[in-house]
Design an enzyme around this catalytic site. Structure first.
Site, PDB file in Angstrom:
ATOM      1  NE  ARG A  78       4.750 -55.264  -5.543  1.00 17.46           N
ATOM      2  CZ  ARG A  78       2.905 -54.650  -5.471  1.00 17.46           C
ATOM      3  NH1 ARG A  78       2.478 -54.628  -4.062  1.00 17.46           N
ATOM      4  NH2 ARG A  78       2.585 -54.124  -6.840  1.00 17.46           N
ATOM      5  CG  HIS A 122       1.543 -49.694  -8.578  1.00 17.95           C
ATOM      6  ND1 HIS A 122       1.485 -50.612  -7.369  1.00 17.95           N
ATOM      7  CD2 HIS A 122       0.625 -49.425  -8.214  1.00 17.95           C
ATOM      8  CE1 HIS A 122       0.517 -50.479  -6.517  1.00 17.95           C
ATOM      9  NE2 HIS A 122      -0.159 -49.997  -6.818  1.00 17.95           N
ATOM     10  CD  GLU A 167      -3.855 -54.187  -6.968  1.00 17.73           C
ATOM     11  OE1 GLU A 167      -4.464 -53.341  -7.325  1.00 17.73           O
ATOM     12  OE2 GLU A 167      -3.892 -54.546  -5.874  1.00 17.73           O
ATOM     13  CG  ASN A 301      -1.699 -56.649  -4.457  1.00 19.65           C
ATOM     14  OD1 ASN A 301      -0.828 -57.476  -3.502  1.00 19.65           O
ATOM     15  ND2 ASN A 301      -2.210 -55.860  -5.006  1.00 19.65           N
ATOM     16  CE1 TYR A 303      -4.571 -53.636   1.206  1.00 23.19           C
ATOM     17  CE2 TYR A 303      -4.517 -55.007  -0.788  1.00 23.19           C
ATOM     18  CZ  TYR A 303      -4.245 -54.156  -0.424  1.00 23.19           C
ATOM     19  OH  TYR A 303      -3.313 -53.446  -0.044  1.00 23.19           O
ATOM     20  CD  GLU A 365      -0.733 -53.530  -3.127  1.00 25.99           C
ATOM     21  OE1 GLU A 365      -2.030 -52.964  -2.657  1.00 25.99           O
ATOM     22  OE2 GLU A 365      -0.224 -52.980  -3.871  1.00 25.99           O
TER      23      GLU A 365
HETATM   24  O1  IFM Z   1      -3.414 -48.375  -2.551  1.00 27.67           O
HETATM   25  C1  IFM Z   1      -4.042 -49.293  -2.908  1.00 27.67           C
HETATM   26  C2  IFM Z   1      -2.765 -50.235  -3.822  1.00 27.67           C
HETATM   27  O2  IFM Z   1      -1.996 -49.434  -5.005  1.00 27.67           O
HETATM   28  C3  IFM Z   1      -2.919 -51.344  -5.073  1.00 27.67           C
HETATM   29  N1  IFM Z   1      -3.364 -52.009  -4.311  1.00 27.67           N
HETATM   30  C4  IFM Z   1      -4.770 -51.816  -3.290  1.00 27.67           C
HETATM   31  C5  IFM Z   1      -4.465 -50.599  -2.335  1.00 27.67           C
HETATM   32  C6  IFM Z   1      -5.350 -50.529  -1.217  1.00 27.67           C
HETATM   33  O3  IFM Z   1      -6.572 -50.057  -2.215  1.00 27.67           O
END
Ligand code: IFM
Length: 463
Positions: A78, A122, A167, A301, A303, A365
């Site tokens: 990606r 992006h 995002e 995404n 985290y 992500e």
């Molecule tokens: O690096 C970023 C990415 O560009 C977008 N999502 C979160 C990642 C980590 O902060």
């Protein structure tokens, strides 16, 4: 001896990057200036005044980098396209050298049987469009459609997966409300609202254009979501949670899935006197129908968990009782300060599945920042990252067992790279990059991931 957690046949294992974070070559071969070029060149905006001017020089090392992807056995990559590399002024004259770069990248990937997942936006908006107002103005959405048309016409015969935006909540809220990201202009809730609408509109308008230029391909959008439980069952914490959820999550998912903008956010904007949805010149007839154009997939995404405690009320008064420990002391954090909390992934996937009935999900992500460096033998024993990924992969497997239509997983990131406002101080890569020499070294997590891909799953040790 060990048992396996094997993923469904056809599950896609990939890794992700983004143009400004890796390419460098910021002013080469006809590329125009982006808002991130302007922002990072402005002293004090990025940690250590780092810039993406060179980044990891992927623009010049693309073949070497694709060879590494092949060595890892990646099934998909990606990446994003730099809009000002294609249209230096955002619209109008096309820069053929820019298209050629991505053309070579796509062909190199396909030669290695790596499926290109292309993100169109992006975050590196052409500065020329920002000078005309950026995302708060409607003409930026129109320019995006022109850009999507140029790129999907050129690559549409080979690219099978398209993402319009990465995002959009971060673009609107960090770029136009909180000043943490480019364009970093001091703006307000109205600019964020206008940006959100135009980002979504640009997406909705672009989807049919991409589909007609790239028949049979899948088209989706990538949204970020954390797991956000409240610290306590108090009304104040619950209100804070709802507020954050309306701003970051429902503001995007609700209109994409035909529910319009969230009523609580609209009320909030009305009460602040910045925007009245009942009398506005922003949302024009037909806009919401465009935004809810059905999608083939949602990219998620994920985290971290973010425990919500109201700032409005002192903790001692915010009763009745704290449900979650105040995290920092007891739990496990990445170097970004983000909690490693894999069970939250199940919550978020479950929400997408049950609340929005998303047809297909890719985790576009997931990953962790740890700066573990090469030891005396050149080995990078990034055990914390490996453990983070393994825990999240297990949860992904559980989600599939529970019926979530999860079809693939992209580790963030393939390489260490430019982490926006944090510059090069944060390393998310499974491949180490020496920023002086541009040498790449596979970390232990990359070697382990290679094995996961090869066996399509995890080996779970018996003890
Ligand atoms: O690096 C970023 C990415 O560009 C977008 N999502 C979160 C990642 C980590 O902060």
């Amino acid at each position: 001896m060990g048992n396996g957690l094997i993923f469904p046949e056809g599950f896609i294992w990939g890794a992700a990057t983004a143009s400004y974070q890796v390419e460098g070559a910021w002013n080469e071969d006809g590329k125009g200036e982006s808002i991130w070029d302007r922002f990072s060149h402005t002293p004090g905006k990025v940690k250590n005044n780092d810039t993406g001017d060179v980044a990891i020089d992927h623009y010049h090392r693309m073949q070497e980098d694709v060879a590494l992807m092949g060595d890892l056995g990646l099934q998909a990559y990606r990446f994003s396209i730099s809009w000002p590399r294609i249209l230096p002024l955002g619209r109008g004259k096309v820069n053929q050298a820019g298209l050629d770069f991505y053309d070579r990248l796509v062909d190199s990937l396909l030669e290695k049987k790596i499926d290109p997942f292309v993100t169109l936006y992006h975050w590196d908006l052409p500065q020329a469009l920002q000078d005309e107002g950026g995302w708060p103005v409607r003409s930026t959405a129109e320019a995006f459609v022109e850009y999507a048309d140029v790129v999907s016409r050129y690559l549409g015969d080979r690219v099978r997966h398209w993402v319009t935006h990465n995002e959009p909540s971060v673009v609107a809220n960090l770029g136009y409300l909180l000043e943490l990201h480019a364009p970093g202009v001091h703006d307000d809730d109205l600019a964020a609202m206008r940006s959100a609408h135009h980002l979504l509109l640009a997406h909705g308008w672009a989807v049919p254009v991409i589909r007609s230029n790239s028949p049979g391909s899948e088209v989706g959008i990538v949204n970020n979501m954390s797991y956000t439980p409240t610290a306590s069952p108090s009304r104040a914490d619950r209100q804070a949670q709802l507020h954050g959820d309306s701003l970051w999550v429902r503001m995007y998912f609700d209109p994409l899935f035909g529910r319009g903008y969230p009523a609580d956010r609209m009320l909030d904007l009305k009460e602040k006197g910045v925007f009245d949805i009942c009398k506005n010149d922003l949302i024009l007839p037909g806009d919401m129908a465009s935004i809810e154009t059905p999608l083939d997939f949602i990219g998620l995404n994920y985290y971290s968990r973010n425990i919500i405690r109201s700032q409005a009320i002192p903790e001692a008064e915010n009763l009745p009782v704290t449900l979650h420990p105040q995290p920092k002391e007891t739990l496990n954090y990445t170097e970004m300060g983000w909690e490693n909390y894999a069970p939250g992934l199940l919550q978020v996937l479950g929400r997408l599945h049950f609340e929005y009935q998303v047809p297909k999900i890719y985790i576009t992500e997931n990953g962790a920042s740890y700066s573990t460096a090469p030891d005396a033998n050149g080995r990078i024993a990034d055990y914390e990252r490996l453990r983070y990924l393994r825990e999240h992969f297990r949860v992904a497997h559980e989600a599939i067992d529970l019926g979530v239509p999860l079809a693939g997983y992209f580790v963030w990131s393939l390489f260490d790279n430019f982490e926006w406002g944090e510059g090069y101080s944060q390393r998310f890569g499974i491949i180490w990059v020496d920023y002086e020499t541009q040498e790449r070294i596979l970390k232990d997590s990359a070697l382990w991931y290679k094995d996961v891909i090869a066996r399509n799953g995890l080996v779970i040790a018996d003890n």
